[in-house]
Scaffold this motif. Sequence first.
Motif, PDB file in Angstrom:
ATOM      1  N   ALA A 222       0.202  37.871  14.585  1.00  0.00           N
ATOM      2  CA  ALA A 222       0.992  38.897  15.265  1.00  0.00           C
ATOM      3  C   ALA A 222       0.854  38.776  16.781  1.00  0.00           C
ATOM      4  N   LEU A 223      -0.352  38.443  17.241  1.00  0.00           N
ATOM      5  CA  LEU A 223      -0.613  38.387  18.681  1.00  0.00           C
ATOM      6  C   LEU A 223      -0.125  37.104  19.352  1.00  0.00           C
ATOM      7  N   LEU A 224      -0.145  35.992  18.627  1.00  0.00           N
ATOM      8  CA  LEU A 224       0.186  34.699  19.233  1.00  0.00           C
ATOM      9  C   LEU A 224       1.547  34.713  19.932  1.00  0.00           C
ATOM     10  N   LYS A 225       1.560  34.124  21.123  1.00  0.00           N
ATOM     11  CA  LYS A 225       2.728  33.942  21.983  1.00  0.00           C
ATOM     12  C   LYS A 225       3.197  35.213  22.691  1.00  0.00           C
ATOM     13  N   HIS A 226       2.498  36.331  22.487  1.00  0.00           N
ATOM     14  CA  HIS A 226       2.834  37.543  23.228  1.00  0.00           C
ATOM     15  C   HIS A 226       2.004  37.594  24.502  1.00  0.00           C
ATOM     16  N   ARG A 227       2.335  38.514  25.393  1.00  0.00           N
ATOM     17  CA  ARG A 227       1.681  38.606  26.692  1.00  0.00           C
ATOM     18  C   ARG A 227       1.026  39.965  26.892  1.00  0.00           C
ATOM     19  N   GLU A 228       0.188  40.030  27.944  1.00  0.00           N
ATOM     20  CA  GLU A 228      -0.413  41.308  28.322  1.00  0.00           C
ATOM     21  C   GLU A 228       0.695  42.333  28.511  1.00  0.00           C
ATOM     22  N   GLY A 229       0.464  43.541  28.003  1.00  0.00           N
ATOM     23  CA  GLY A 229       1.444  44.613  28.130  1.00  0.00           C
ATOM     24  C   GLY A 229       2.428  44.700  26.969  1.00  0.00           C
ATOM     25  N   ASP A 230       2.541  43.643  26.178  1.00  0.00           N
ATOM     26  CA  ASP A 230       3.454  43.674  25.031  1.00  0.00           C
ATOM     27  C   ASP A 230       2.904  44.596  23.946  1.00  0.00           C
ATOM     28  N   VAL A 231       3.827  45.260  23.235  1.00  0.00           N
ATOM     29  CA  VAL A 231       3.475  46.032  22.050  1.00  0.00           C
ATOM     30  C   VAL A 231       3.902  45.196  20.853  1.00  0.00           C
ATOM     31  N   VAL A 232       2.958  44.950  19.965  1.00  0.00           N
ATOM     32  CA  VAL A 232       3.160  44.046  18.833  1.00  0.00           C
ATOM     33  C   VAL A 232       3.093  44.858  17.547  1.00  0.00           C
ATOM     34  N   ARG A 233       3.960  44.524  16.596  1.00  0.00           N
ATOM     35  CA  ARG A 233       3.948  45.174  15.287  1.00  0.00           C
ATOM     36  C   ARG A 233       3.067  44.359  14.349  1.00  0.00           C
ATOM     37  N   LEU A 234       2.036  45.020  13.800  1.00  0.00           N
ATOM     38  CA  LEU A 234       1.085  44.380  12.903  1.00  0.00           C
ATOM     39  C   LEU A 234       1.264  44.951  11.505  1.00  0.00           C
ATOM     40  N   SER A 235       1.625  44.101  10.553  1.00  0.00           N
ATOM     41  CA  SER A 235       1.761  44.521   9.157  1.00  0.00           C
ATOM     42  C   SER A 235       0.416  44.399   8.463  1.00  0.00           C
ATOM     43  N   THR A 236      -0.033  45.496   7.857  1.00  0.00           N
ATOM     44  CA  THR A 236      -1.288  45.514   7.111  1.00  0.00           C
ATOM     45  C   THR A 236      -1.016  46.116   5.739  1.00  0.00           C
ATOM     46  N   PRO A 237      -1.964  45.994   4.824  1.00  0.00           N
ATOM     47  CA  PRO A 237      -1.770  46.635   3.517  1.00  0.00           C
ATOM     48  C   PRO A 237      -1.579  48.152   3.633  1.00  0.00           C
ATOM     49  N   GLY A 238      -2.103  48.752   4.713  1.00  0.00           N
ATOM     50  CA  GLY A 238      -1.972  50.188   4.924  1.00  0.00           C
ATOM     51  C   GLY A 238      -0.696  50.586   5.639  1.00  0.00           C
ATOM     52  N   GLY A 239       0.155  49.615   5.940  1.00  0.00           N
ATOM     53  CA  GLY A 239       1.408  49.909   6.637  1.00  0.00           C
ATOM     54  C   GLY A 239       1.561  49.088   7.907  1.00  0.00           C
ATOM     55  N   VAL A 240       2.612  49.386   8.638  1.00  0.00           N
ATOM     56  CA  VAL A 240       2.902  48.676   9.886  1.00  0.00           C
ATOM     57  C   VAL A 240       2.359  49.504  11.046  1.00  0.00           C
ATOM     58  N   HIS A 241       1.647  48.845  11.964  1.00  0.00           N
ATOM     59  CA  HIS A 241       1.039  49.519  13.107  1.00  0.00           C
ATOM     60  C   HIS A 241       1.465  48.818  14.387  1.00  0.00           C
ATOM     61  N   ASP A 242       1.595  49.596  15.454  1.00  0.00           N
ATOM     62  CA  ASP A 242       1.877  49.033  16.765  1.00  0.00           C
ATOM     63  C   ASP A 242       0.564  48.890  17.521  1.00  0.00           C
ATOM     64  N   ILE A 243       0.356  47.722  18.127  1.00  0.00           N
ATOM     65  CA  ILE A 243      -0.819  47.509  18.964  1.00  0.00           C
ATOM     66  C   ILE A 243      -0.352  46.972  20.310  1.00  0.00           C
ATOM     67  N   GLU A 244      -1.007  47.435  21.371  1.00  0.00           N
ATOM     68  CA  GLU A 244      -0.645  47.011  22.720  1.00  0.00           C
ATOM     69  C   GLU A 244      -1.686  46.030  23.239  1.00  0.00           C
ATOM     70  N   ILE A 245      -1.222  44.900  23.744  1.00  0.00           N
ATOM     71  CA  ILE A 245      -2.118  43.900  24.313  1.00  0.00           C
ATOM     72  C   ILE A 245      -2.506  44.359  25.718  1.00  0.00           C
ATOM     73  N   LEU A 246      -3.789  44.621  25.915  1.00  0.00           N
ATOM     74  CA  LEU A 246      -4.279  45.106  27.203  1.00  0.00           C
ATOM     75  C   LEU A 246      -4.674  43.977  28.138  1.00  0.00           C
ATOM     76  N   SER A 247      -5.336  42.953  27.588  1.00  0.00           N
ATOM     77  CA  SER A 247      -5.730  41.821  28.429  1.00  0.00           C
ATOM     78  C   SER A 247      -5.874  40.561  27.580  1.00  0.00           C
ATOM     79  N   VAL A 248      -5.678  39.432  28.234  1.00  0.00           N
ATOM     80  CA  VAL A 248      -5.812  38.122  27.602  1.00  0.00           C
ATOM     81  C   VAL A 248      -6.669  37.266  28.516  1.00  0.00           C
TER      82      VAL A 248
END
Length: 189
Positions: free
Chosen positions: A154-180
Amino acid sequence: MSKAFTKETDADDDDDAAGGLPALPPGAKNYITPRGHARLRSELIQLMDLDRPKVVEAVHWAAKNGDRSENGDYLYGKKRLREIDRRIRFLTKRLEVAEVTDPTIHHGRDQVFFGATVRYADETGDERELTIMGIDEADSARQQVSWISPIARALLKHREGDVVRLSTPGGVHDIEILSVSYPATPTEN
């Protein structure tokens, strides 16, 4: 049925599971850092040059002591020899397909690639940090994940500040990349 016709364990031929590591996905490359590659190579050399010859010598000595069916040294030695040989086959296969990728080449960039250490926040504001590593070197106790894990993909190829959608068994969650961040090249230390 005679004991001579039974297989000792089902895992004897399962080289991909040696060491408890996951199998590579079909067609996937085995990305690994230079440090991880060196560690696997060092383990292979240790097994081939030191551990295996010692066990072979012990088995040879135990075999000369008579009845092998009740000889604990012989039976244990043969079992240990099979374990060593299985691990040698596994490491040899993994190193043959390893693609050494140096994460220091991305030092100073804000985009997520192999070898990145990423700090991110989930929907509740909880911050976490992880490092994206190779399958053979990732250690969850050290906040390292394999590059094929769902969060790394989910994180690969995204940049700092991007909000990424992460699919998990518990549902879809949004995570924000703070630093790389990436490790510095040896000359920058």
